[in-house]
Enzyme design. Sequence first.
Site, PDB file in Angstrom:
ATOM      1  N   ASP A 179       0.857  -1.182   0.000  1.00  0.00           N
ATOM      2  CA  ASP A 179       0.000   0.000   0.000  1.00  0.00           C
ATOM      3  C   ASP A 179       0.900   1.241   0.000  1.00  0.00           C
ATOM      4  OD1 ASP A 179      -2.344   1.661   0.407  1.00  0.00           O
ATOM      5  OD2 ASP A 179      -1.665   1.821   2.487  1.00  0.00           O
ATOM      6  N   ASP A 181      -0.116   5.237   0.639  1.00  0.00           N
ATOM      7  CA  ASP A 181      -0.347   6.253   1.680  1.00  0.00           C
ATOM      8  C   ASP A 181      -0.478   5.607   3.051  1.00  0.00           C
ATOM      9  OD1 ASP A 181      -0.739   8.950   0.272  1.00  0.00           O
ATOM     10  OD2 ASP A 181      -1.985   7.598  -0.915  1.00  0.00           O
ATOM     11  N   LYS A 316      -8.962  -3.819  -4.166  1.00  0.00           N
ATOM     12  CA  LYS A 316      -7.528  -4.014  -4.357  1.00  0.00           C
ATOM     13  C   LYS A 316      -7.212  -5.469  -4.688  1.00  0.00           C
ATOM     14  CE  LYS A 316      -5.501  -0.232  -1.655  1.00  0.00           C
ATOM     15  NZ  LYS A 316      -4.533   0.127  -0.612  1.00  0.00           N
ATOM     16  N   ASP A 339      -2.469  -0.624   5.715  1.00  0.00           N
ATOM     17  CA  ASP A 339      -2.701   0.103   6.967  1.00  0.00           C
ATOM     18  C   ASP A 339      -4.146   0.562   7.176  1.00  0.00           C
ATOM     19  OD1 ASP A 339      -2.649   2.208   4.976  1.00  0.00           O
ATOM     20  OD2 ASP A 339      -2.363   3.614   6.637  1.00  0.00           O
ATOM     21  N   ASP A 343      -7.656  -2.030   2.764  1.00  0.00           N
ATOM     22  CA  ASP A 343      -6.613  -3.043   2.584  1.00  0.00           C
ATOM     23  C   ASP A 343      -7.038  -4.433   3.048  1.00  0.00           C
ATOM     24  OD1 ASP A 343      -4.629  -1.333   1.477  1.00  0.00           O
ATOM     25  OD2 ASP A 343      -4.239  -0.523   3.474  1.00  0.00           O
TER      26      ASP A 343
END
Length: 755
Positions: A179, A181, A316, A339, A343
């Site tokens: 990931d 950001d 994702k 995070d 996710d």
Amino acid sequence: MPYAARTPSRPCTPRRRTRGQWEVPDEGSRARCGQHVGVGQCIQHRLARGLVDAEQLRRTRWCERQPRGIEKVSLHLHDEVLYLVARGRHYTLHESLVLPVVVSKRRAARTCAGHPAAQSAPLFYAPGANLVVEEFPPLGILPGSARCQMARPRAMAVAGHLLTVRREFLVKLSVLALDYDGTIARGDVLDPSVRDAIAVARTRGIIVMLVTGRILEELRRVAGGLHFVDAVVAENGAVIHFPHSGRTTTLGPPVPPALVAELRRRGISVRVGESLVDLDANESPRLLEVIRALELPVVLIFNSGRVMALPQGVSKATGLHVALETLRLSPHNTLAIGDAENDHELLRLAEVGVAVEWASAALRSAADIVLAGSGPWSVASYVRALAATGQLPVPSRSRRRLVLGYTEEGREFSLAVRGRNVLVTGDAKSGKSWVAGLLCEQLVLHRYCVCVIDPEGDYSSLEGLPGVTVLGGEDPPPTPRDLLRALRYPDRSVVVDLSHMSHDEKMPYIRALLPALNVLRRRTGLPHRILLDEAHYYLQDANAHQLLDLDQNGYIVVTYCASRLPKALLDATEVMIVTCESNPAEVEALCRCCAKCQSADLASWSTLGHLKVGQAVALPITEESGGDLRMFTIAPRVTPHVRHRQKYVDVPVSQQRAFVFSKNGQPSEHRARTLRQFVAELEETPPAVLDGYIVRGDFSRWIDGVFGDHALGEDLRRLEERYRAGSSGETLREIVAAIRARYDLIEDDLTPAAS
């Protein structure tokens, strides 16, 4: 792999008393004691858990004098295991050697003798590598006089505890999915240490992908170019981009213009991508109101302080799956780090999902591993550690399980999917191939790549599952080159059917095949599992263990004679399943394999010889057995079990076991030695002539006794009983149909019975 350090013949003695440092990340405390660290034989431990980073090494106290060739030695506690980190002159940080520090059994007993709990402390043996473990309750800090010595591991001392040594199961790491950001970037800026760590991973042959909710053009702007990774999954899975080729694919439908127009009309600031609309999370009620008013097939996904509107079914995970498929890579060789809320699907798809310590609480609880640290630099250290080993870490819990059956209490009995070696053993015709096929079915349905070496044609029915191909059989067996080409696709599995080869042809073929598979697994991580049926035939000589890669493990070994297998293989086997074992010598051999386990009394092992068809026992060495003989009823399979289909269809049984047809009450020359001949005789003989056979139950007894096919024998027995009860019209036709269905006979291939 083992690494022998140049060390003195006896442990080094420091010139003066020195102190090692134990760090306990969970509790935030440190326990110090006087320690002498003798390195002895160094055993390289894989740094797959991210045990060491630069900051830890800077904080560590070093022993004053080290063995030659080793510059620095430190002690680190991670995941309840204490490690000694030895750094040599020719090793960079991410190539440091990590060694388990152990306390001798005699010293541990002497140290703990005064503790009341030590008298009843259990003694058991960890599976694999003969790791003997002493477990005691917490005893406080060990006194400074306790000496750590590097030897074959016997007990683990960590801040006053003697802890379990766990065997590592090595699975190749092929892909890192990161990931952006919050994970590797702060304030839009990619952390420089992460960029360097990604470069190190890529030089080691690991594919690195960014998987982000950002719009692709926006990501290019903040990341300063994307050529530092191999692929980008943008817009939360809706867009796939490959920087080196410049190819970009949009997986989702375009953003509805009416949605954007209405949001802007209401004064809501939005960012618009190919399939995604991104806005402040505080605007989510108004966004939902617009979506409902326009009746759009759009879902909302939150990402920290942002909310995204995406087409249904896009995540994702879907984007990463397409990217992996494009590069012919497997999610089962993938580690993902994230995070935030978006996710969850990413971590679920990957074989190992890692949440950073600063991630949302929900993600941390769902992750396989929580990465300790406070920012992207911790991710950088972890990536470097992973790159050094090239192996996936082993989580303490497994999300994927293989259901074997149900215990006497009605509870599900299952095995965690790990890279463990599995032994399935028992008498002939006791259901070994059924259990092994059951394991293969579930591995295939979990989308693992499986290669089955099938000497007798027992596993051909697996071709009914998605992605499974049978090679060989009536066709020539595949060359090693052809097999490796077929296994290069990570979602494909192959059954190599050798049933049409003679025994003398099978042995050299299999011995040529296994080393080729070892090379492929080292290079690509595929196949994930290898099943070896009838293993006693080709793995019984002294050098047989050299055919297997016991560092990689992942073997399912099926045999009726486990005692013939190489000791190295038995020592490296962590799961043992027994269907029925009536041979006392074999029971004794299996008992020796579990001799180091804290298990039931020896008398209970006699139950292995009295198991019924459809029952099995997990031996105490199997973690899921709870250290006991765990009996269970075997679960049903998805695909039909075709027992030795080709062997019994076309390969004749002995003359003495042939079915003899009589004429006028006298044995005739008509003998059926194969099922094909038997079915042909039934179809060509008038029903009245066969009446006596059906009344006596001869057909069911022959199928049951000669071929050991109890299921088919029971079906024929029911038909014969119905015939004796007076329902004789279609019995013979139904008997033939039952055999055809079971053994997949093809009518055009039927040949006359041999005389």
